[in-house]
Design an enzyme around this catalytic site. Structure first.
Site, PDB file in Angstrom:
ATOM      1  NE  ARG A  65      -4.093  -1.637  -0.280  1.00  0.00           N
ATOM      2  CZ  ARG A  65      -4.810  -1.851  -1.369  1.00  0.00           C
ATOM      3  NH1 ARG A  65      -4.310  -1.518  -2.554  1.00  0.00           N
ATOM      4  NH2 ARG A  65      -6.007  -2.394  -1.297  1.00  0.00           N
ATOM      5  CG  ASP A 306      -4.746 -11.508  -4.241  1.00  0.00           C
ATOM      6  OD1 ASP A 306      -3.939 -10.646  -4.638  1.00  0.00           O
ATOM      7  OD2 ASP A 306      -5.925 -11.567  -4.637  1.00  0.00           O
TER       8      ASP A 306
END
Length: 434
Positions: A65, A306
């Site tokens: 992120r 994931d």
């Protein structure tokens, strides 16, 4: 610094090793397994009785992120989550803000990650500039900066001509193109697997052919260019069959599956749980069963987390409006262990799916306990149950469809380069040699 890890069940899938033994670490590398090297004297002894010692896990997809999405997660929080999950090597997709399409961004990310002394981060560079699909990114410069492959993430390409150009260029220089196979026109607006559940819930569908049409196209382009391709996150049985046929023909192809798709199916969205809104969508139970079998057989090369931390505001909305993704770095090990138990696999075969096999996909020196390799080691209790609660997760993202469920298998200690980077302080499992 010299360390002896004593009394563990040592499982090294790369060497087909599964035995009670000690591991000897010197200067950040594996010095030996089993018998101590001549003259070895440990500065530290770790009592690992009752634990499994295996290579640190290798995760093919973990969104960290940063840069740009720090409100969803920070590099610090996700590095902590990685080592808490026993993950010592990971690949991060390029879909940050801005995307990883410039060498400076890649170098900044890897430098920041290295400074946190956690997992080893291997970025995937953007396949096209800004992930817009208009112009190829500078692959050579990105590779020199440390990118191990080139990926669009979930961003579609506008046409097959761009993909053909990218694959020709990649084939010339030996780069790997990563692709999540989904035809954007066939999947447009969809949020759930096309089937009975989506129809009953009134959710816009994504048909299986959105994946298989894309896989067929990619395979045609692989044959035409000779490019090495990794298919990210297969979700459908029909796609697995296409991959199996291509591999039998010798295609330079690898693929992975997320741990969510090994355990969940479209029935798990029946209560509109937005945490089960994933990309690709959860599919029919028959698809799930084929994915589980294909991973065991080796048609699918690896399982990945994931890992996609999402902020609460993006999940506390109706299912169809929720941002897809789930946190999973800390769930990768117990969910893979559960898959292995349910398939009746030996522990080395189970752990291969998250150690040596994904390391080979990345082309990095990881996933092994061979003498001389970096001492990246995961120590875990295979029998320890724990409940998935927000407070039990180091990740800033708490969004997972497994919330409230009990899993078995918990990481007790993680070492990267022979250095302890995560430990559950339990005196029964640790002592310092006099």
């Amino acid at each position: 610094m010299r360390t002896e890890i004593r009394g563990a069940r040592v499982v090294d899938p790369a060497a087909n090793r599964d035995e009670a033994a000690s591991i000897y670490v010197a200067d950040g590398r594996i010095a030996a397994v089993g018998r101590a090297p001549d003259g070895f004297r440990a500065d530290e002894t770790i009592d690992a009785a009752g634990l499994v010692a295996c290579p640190g896990l290798v995760d093919l997809s973990a969104r960290l992120r940063e840069p740009g999405y720090e409100y969803k997660a920070t590099l610090e929080s996700e590095m902590a989550a990685a080592v808490a999950g026993g993950v010592t090597t990971l690949a991060c997709p390029p879909d940050t803000d801005p995307p990883l399409d410039e060498p400076g961004l890649v170098e900044m990310l890897t430098r920041r990650a290295a400074g946190l002394h956690g997992a080893r981060v291997h970025p995937l560079g953007a396949l096209t500039t800004g992930l817009k699909g208009e112009r190829l990114a500078e692959m050579a410069e990105l590779a020199e900066a440390g990118c191990v492959g080139f990926f669009q993430g979930n961003a579609p390409l506008p046409d097959n001509a761009t993909l053909l150009q990218a694959m020709r260029y990649a084939a010339t220089f030996g780069y790997t193109v990563w692709l999540r196979p989904q035809d954007p026109a066939l999947a447009a607006g969809g949020v759930a697997h096309e089937g009975e559940i989506a129809t009953r819930l009134g959710l816009a569908p994504i048909p299986v052919i959105a994946e298989t049409v894309a896989v067929r196209t990619i395979l045609e382009l692989v044959e035409a260019t000779g490019a090495r391709v990794h298919l990210a996150r297969l979700s459908a049985a029909a796609a697995v069959e296409l991959v199996a046929q291509a591999k039998a023909r010798g295609a330079p192809l690898t693929c992975d599956v997320s741990v969510h798709h090994l355990h969940l199916c479209d029935r798990d969205i029946a209560d509109f749980d937005s945490n089960a809104n994933l990309a690709p969508p959860l599919r029919d139970p028959s698809d799930r069963e084929r994915l589980r079998r294909a991973l065991a057989e080796g048609t699918i090369d690896a399982a990945c987390s994931d890992h996609t931390p999402v902020d609460d505001d993006a999940k506390l909305v109706p299912f169809g409006e929720a941002e897809p993704g789930a946190t999973a770095l800390e769930l990768l090990l117990p969910l893979v262990l559960q898959w292995g138990r349910e398939r009746g696999l030996a522990l080395p075969a189970t752990l291969a799916a998250v150690t040596v096999h994904p390391a080979r996909v990345l082309g990095v020196a990881a996933g092994s306990l061979a003498a001389g390799v970096p001492a990246d080691i995961c120590l875990f209790d295979p029998k320890r149950p724990w409940i998935v609660r927000p407070g039990a997760l180091a990740s800033q993202g708490k969004n997972t469809p497994f919330l409230g469920l009990e899993l078995t298998g918990r990481v007790v200690r993680t070492l990267v380069g022979g250095r302890t980077v995560h430990a559950v302080r339990e005196p029964a499992h640790e002592k310092v040699a006099p």
